[in-house]
Design an enzyme around this catalytic site. Sequence first.
Site, PDB file in Angstrom:
ATOM      1  CB  ILE A 169      -3.855  30.012 -60.756  1.00  0.00           C
ATOM      2  CG1 ILE A 169      -3.812  31.538 -60.954  1.00  0.00           C
ATOM      3  CG2 ILE A 169      -4.580  29.383 -61.911  1.00  0.00           C
ATOM      4  CD1 ILE A 169      -3.084  31.962 -62.252  1.00  0.00           C
ATOM      5  CB  SER A 170      -7.379  32.468 -56.756  1.00  0.00           C
ATOM      6  OG  SER A 170      -6.733  31.831 -55.677  1.00  0.00           O
ATOM      7  CD  GLN A 171     -14.201  33.330 -59.401  1.00  0.00           C
ATOM      8  OE1 GLN A 171     -14.203  33.087 -58.190  1.00  0.00           O
ATOM      9  NE2 GLN A 171     -15.281  33.622 -60.072  1.00  0.00           N
TER      10      GLN A 171
END
Length: 221
Positions: free
Chosen positions: A63-65
């Site tokens: 899950i992206s930053q």
Amino acid sequence: MTKISYHVARRKMVEEQLIARGIRDSRVIEAMEIVPRHEFVQEALAPQAHNDHPLNIGEHQTISQPYIVATMTEALALKGGEKVLELGTGSGYQTAILAMLADKVFSIERITSLSNKARQRLHRMGYQNVTLRTGDGSVGWPEEAPFDAILVTAASPGIPEALPEQLKEGGRLVIPIGSEEQQELFLVTKTAEGTQKKSLGGCRFVKLVGQYGFPEEKTGS
Ligand code: SAM
């Protein structure tokens, strides 16, 4: 953590990681303050969900930053009436943010287990304007085209040729382009004359694997 402390963690994430670094779109800020990011990761990782980095979601994917999610979403300049395509559903978090900011969201994930989990999660959370598909998103979703905006959340060696074709004139594509190790995030705008490309800075994503992405790794000897 309690429901209240997750709310506090989201507020802190928004203030310290997004507003302090220049995210200005109030609708993006509001959506990221509302969507319960901790519910998109495994329970054991939930207390870390608001940290300033990507997190493992299984199957070697992430899950992206939060800041990257906000930067990409802000670049799409959504006003509320758009039809949006996302490539790389992953946990479904970015899909949920888009669902709050646009009219309809279509999202494709190539890994069946991730796609199924995201579908259950988004359904349980009540997102009704989202349609998911399992498969190779690098070819886009021609049956639903044209889109006002396309967001690619995995690293691509170039602009998959099907994507600008599936954008409306004036439509926006946000995509990380580069090698498997490092990429640059681009905003590509479709004009009457062709496309215009603007850099949004360096980034690092897991790779887009498919016909117009990177080849699938061979396993075994
Ligand atoms: N947007 C996601 C989220 O909010 O959790 C994060 C996505 S993760 C950085 C990238 C995702 O792209 C992975 O789940 C990966 O399996 C998926 N992916 C890679 N190649 C793909 C392809 N050709 N089509 C669809 N999904 C792909």
